[in-house]
Design a protein around this motif. Sequence first.
Motif, PDB file in Angstrom:
ATOM      1  N   THR A  63       0.526  -1.352   0.335  1.00  0.00           N
ATOM      2  CA  THR A  63       0.130  -0.182  -0.147  1.00  0.00           C
ATOM      3  C   THR A  63       1.112   1.630  -0.009  1.00  0.00           C
ATOM      4  O   THR A  63       0.851   2.179  -0.933  1.00  0.00           O
ATOM      5  CB  THR A  63      -0.757  -0.057   1.346  1.00  0.00           C
ATOM      6  N   ILE A  64       2.190   0.818   0.820  1.00  0.00           N
ATOM      7  CA  ILE A  64       2.690   2.469   0.879  1.00  0.00           C
ATOM      8  C   ILE A  64       3.692   2.961  -0.659  1.00  0.00           C
ATOM      9  O   ILE A  64       3.594   3.452  -0.167  1.00  0.00           O
ATOM     10  CB  ILE A  64       4.254   2.222   2.648  1.00  0.00           C
ATOM     11  N   ARG A  65       4.360   1.292  -0.856  1.00  0.00           N
ATOM     12  CA  ARG A  65       5.259   1.593  -2.058  1.00  0.00           C
ATOM     13  C   ARG A  65       4.447   1.880  -2.881  1.00  0.00           C
ATOM     14  O   ARG A  65       5.628   1.595  -4.381  1.00  0.00           O
ATOM     15  CB  ARG A  65       5.987   0.837  -2.091  1.00  0.00           C
ATOM     16  N   HIS A  66       3.122   1.323  -3.058  1.00  0.00           N
ATOM     17  CA  HIS A  66       2.525   0.896  -4.386  1.00  0.00           C
ATOM     18  C   HIS A  66       2.824  -0.133  -5.127  1.00  0.00           C
ATOM     19  O   HIS A  66       2.717   0.290  -6.201  1.00  0.00           O
ATOM     20  CB  HIS A  66       2.109   2.210  -5.321  1.00  0.00           C
ATOM     21  N   GLN A  67       3.037  -1.348  -4.666  1.00  0.00           N
ATOM     22  CA  GLN A  67       3.854  -2.472  -5.477  1.00  0.00           C
ATOM     23  C   GLN A  67       3.555  -3.779  -4.726  1.00  0.00           C
ATOM     24  O   GLN A  67       2.929  -3.690  -3.724  1.00  0.00           O
ATOM     25  CB  GLN A  67       5.628  -2.158  -5.155  1.00  0.00           C
ATOM     26  N   ALA A  68       3.357  -4.535  -5.653  1.00  0.00           N
ATOM     27  CA  ALA A  68       2.893  -5.741  -5.711  1.00  0.00           C
ATOM     28  C   ALA A  68       3.703  -6.816  -5.101  1.00  0.00           C
ATOM     29  O   ALA A  68       4.629  -6.154  -5.028  1.00  0.00           O
ATOM     30  CB  ALA A  68       2.511  -6.665  -6.859  1.00  0.00           C
ATOM     31  N   ILE A  69       3.603  -7.520  -4.504  1.00  0.00           N
ATOM     32  CA  ILE A  69       4.252  -8.570  -3.835  1.00  0.00           C
ATOM     33  C   ILE A  69       3.979  -9.948  -4.279  1.00  0.00           C
ATOM     34  O   ILE A  69       2.765 -10.473  -3.551  1.00  0.00           O
ATOM     35  CB  ILE A  69       4.625  -8.310  -2.254  1.00  0.00           C
ATOM     36  N   MET A  70       4.644 -11.267  -4.394  1.00  0.00           N
ATOM     37  CA  MET A  70       4.535 -12.635  -4.027  1.00  0.00           C
ATOM     38  C   MET A  70       4.241 -13.354  -3.202  1.00  0.00           C
ATOM     39  O   MET A  70       5.698 -12.919  -2.486  1.00  0.00           O
ATOM     40  CB  MET A  70       5.431 -13.530  -5.870  1.00  0.00           C
ATOM     41  N   ILE A  71       4.165 -13.957  -2.229  1.00  0.00           N
ATOM     42  CA  ILE A  71       4.342 -14.791  -1.715  1.00  0.00           C
ATOM     43  C   ILE A  71       4.600 -16.153  -2.414  1.00  0.00           C
ATOM     44  O   ILE A  71       3.453 -17.257  -2.852  1.00  0.00           O
ATOM     45  CB  ILE A  71       2.794 -14.585  -0.415  1.00  0.00           C
ATOM     46  N   ASN A  72       5.228 -16.909  -1.995  1.00  0.00           N
ATOM     47  CA  ASN A  72       6.085 -18.261  -2.012  1.00  0.00           C
ATOM     48  C   ASN A  72       5.617 -19.230  -1.451  1.00  0.00           C
ATOM     49  O   ASN A  72       6.953 -18.956   0.048  1.00  0.00           O
ATOM     50  CB  ASN A  72       7.560 -18.414  -3.407  1.00  0.00           C
TER      51      ASN A  72
END
Length: 143
Positions: A63-72
Amino acid sequence: MKIISKIKLTGFSLVEMMVTLVISISLIMLGVVQLGTYQDQLILNNTTKEVKSSIEQAARVCTIRHQAIMINYYPVSKRIALIGKNYSRQIKLDSQIEVYNLTSLKISAKGSISPQTITISNHKSSQKIKLQMMWGRVIDGKD
């Protein structure tokens, strides 16, 4: 005149001592077994809390950086990787812990995840984490 006094010494017989010893060892072993069960449950609880807080933290970063994160989740190496453009975090799990329903989970740039339930198990008991990140929170579910 000599006064001879007979003092009778009393004590445990061998049978009484063995019974006392068996009862004492049984109580100690019961405590050891219960301690192992408590330790397994503690590891499961701490792992569940760590996974939950890591997902919440990753959602805040998104939310803060406006970037998606993948969780594996990597079951062979027993680790969870959270990877984004400028974000990387690894969680090393205990060897007895298994995680289900956590493969290629994506947190959007707005910090939202489609509703999903993650199960964390130690093969004796399990705990569930319900993801409802549209509202910005993770809900614990106990079985």
